[in-house]
Scaffold this active site. Structure first.
Site, PDB file in Angstrom:
ATOM      1  N   HIS A  26       0.772  -1.308   0.071  1.00 47.32           N
ATOM      2  CA  HIS A  26      -0.230   0.013   0.138  1.00 47.32           C
ATOM      3  C   HIS A  26       0.749   1.240  -0.021  1.00 47.32           C
ATOM      4  CE1 HIS A  26       0.671   0.535   4.490  1.00 47.32           C
ATOM      5  NE2 HIS A  26       0.684  -0.754   4.314  1.00 47.32           N
ATOM      6  N   ASP A  27       0.274   2.329  -0.722  1.00 44.70           N
ATOM      7  CA  ASP A  27       0.990   3.385  -0.629  1.00 44.70           C
ATOM      8  C   ASP A  27       2.420   3.542  -1.521  1.00 44.70           C
ATOM      9  OD1 ASP A  27      -1.418   4.807   0.789  1.00 44.70           O
ATOM     10  OD2 ASP A  27      -0.567   3.625   2.282  1.00 44.70           O
ATOM     11  N   GLY A  86       4.858  -1.434   2.698  1.00 41.90           N
ATOM     12  CA  GLY A  86       4.086   0.002   2.409  1.00 41.90           C
ATOM     13  C   GLY A  86       4.761   1.221   2.226  1.00 41.90           C
TER      14      GLY A  86
END
Length: 267
Positions: free
Chosen positions: A125-126, A143
């Site tokens: 994520h991100d 992440g």
């Protein structure tokens, strides 16, 4: 679309609301979610799942069993409408997974254009990945990792959260990276250490020979110094010979601004 039956396999499940560009083909047993937008002339092979608020550009190829846009592996995630954004002309080989962003960062996971993600690559994520990046098999990005343009990462490499691998870096296979890698540096190992300058990458980027020689000298001087990298680049007298080199200026800025610290030199 008049040619829908020819371009979409009858076993593919394409949700109402999904937007599929002209010339894009979708293979057997694929699942496309209702908030997915796919550009033109993409090839989505069999058993691919594309979910969430996912935007995909043109001319991308997804091999079988890719999973794109699924929920992040983050315990704070609460079904938020975060995103995945993918550029143009990328190749995602078998079992690539790209998870959507979280509300506690930029709310988006991004992959640039003209990248090759080999089998079993994972973007957490991100994550932000630039253009013309190559990641070999079983590379895992936790992440919030940032990877610059024209980076090459060897197979079996794991990168810890919040680490930045800057433009033009070369990472050897089976590395474990928990510190930043500056522009056009080479690194490998567990934990990864800086091994030198990516001279081939600099040549491919069109950097002049004299400038490359300066970068190599700068790296060697910094490596041999008794100062820390940050103290070295903040010492005007030591940096004076390199004042006009743009790449060195960017390396200096990275060293000063890093939150994770720079990977240590090989000793």
């Amino acid at each position: 679309m008049s040619d829908m039956n020819e371009r979409f396999h009858p076993t593919a499940l394409i949700s109402e609301g999904a937007e599929i560009g002209e010339g894009t083909t979708i293979g057997a047993y694929c699942i496309i979610g209702p908030n997915v937008k796919i550009g033109k002339n993409c090839e989505i092979r069999n058993h691919v799942i594309i979910n969430g608020h996912t935007r995909i550009g043109d001319n991308n190829k997804f091999y079988q069993f890719c999973s794109i846009g699924e929920e992040p592996q983050d315990l704070t995630y609460k079904e938020d409408p975060t995103e995945v954004e993918i550029g143009d002309n990328n190749v995602m080989r078998e079992y690539v997974s790209i998870h959507r962003g979280t509300m506690k960062d930029r709310q988006k996971t991004s992959l640039g254009s003209n990248c090759l993600l080999m089998a079993k690559v994972h973007l957490g994520h991100d994550v932000v990945v630039g253009d013309r990046v190559i990641m070999a098999n079983s590379t895992n990005l936790a992440g919030h990792v940032k990877v610059g343009n024209k980076v090459i990462i060897g197979g079996g490499t794991n990168i810890s959260q919040f680490v930045k691998v800057a433009e033009g870096a070369y990472i050897g296979g089976a590395s474990a990276i928990d510190k930043d890698i500056p522009l056009y540096c080479t690194a490998y190992g567990n934990r990864a250490k800086l091994r030198g300058i990516n001279i081939i990458g600099l040549r491919r980027a069109g950097v002049e020979r004299n400038a490359i020689s300066e970068i190599v000298d700068f790296f060697r001087d910094m490596e041999a110094s008794t100062y820390s990298p940050r103290t070295f680049v903040e010492t005007e007298e030591l940096m004076k010979p390199y004042a006009n080199n743009e790449i060195i200026a960017q390396i200096k800025e990275h060293i000063i601004s890093t939150k994770m610290g720079i990977a240590p030199f090989l000793t």
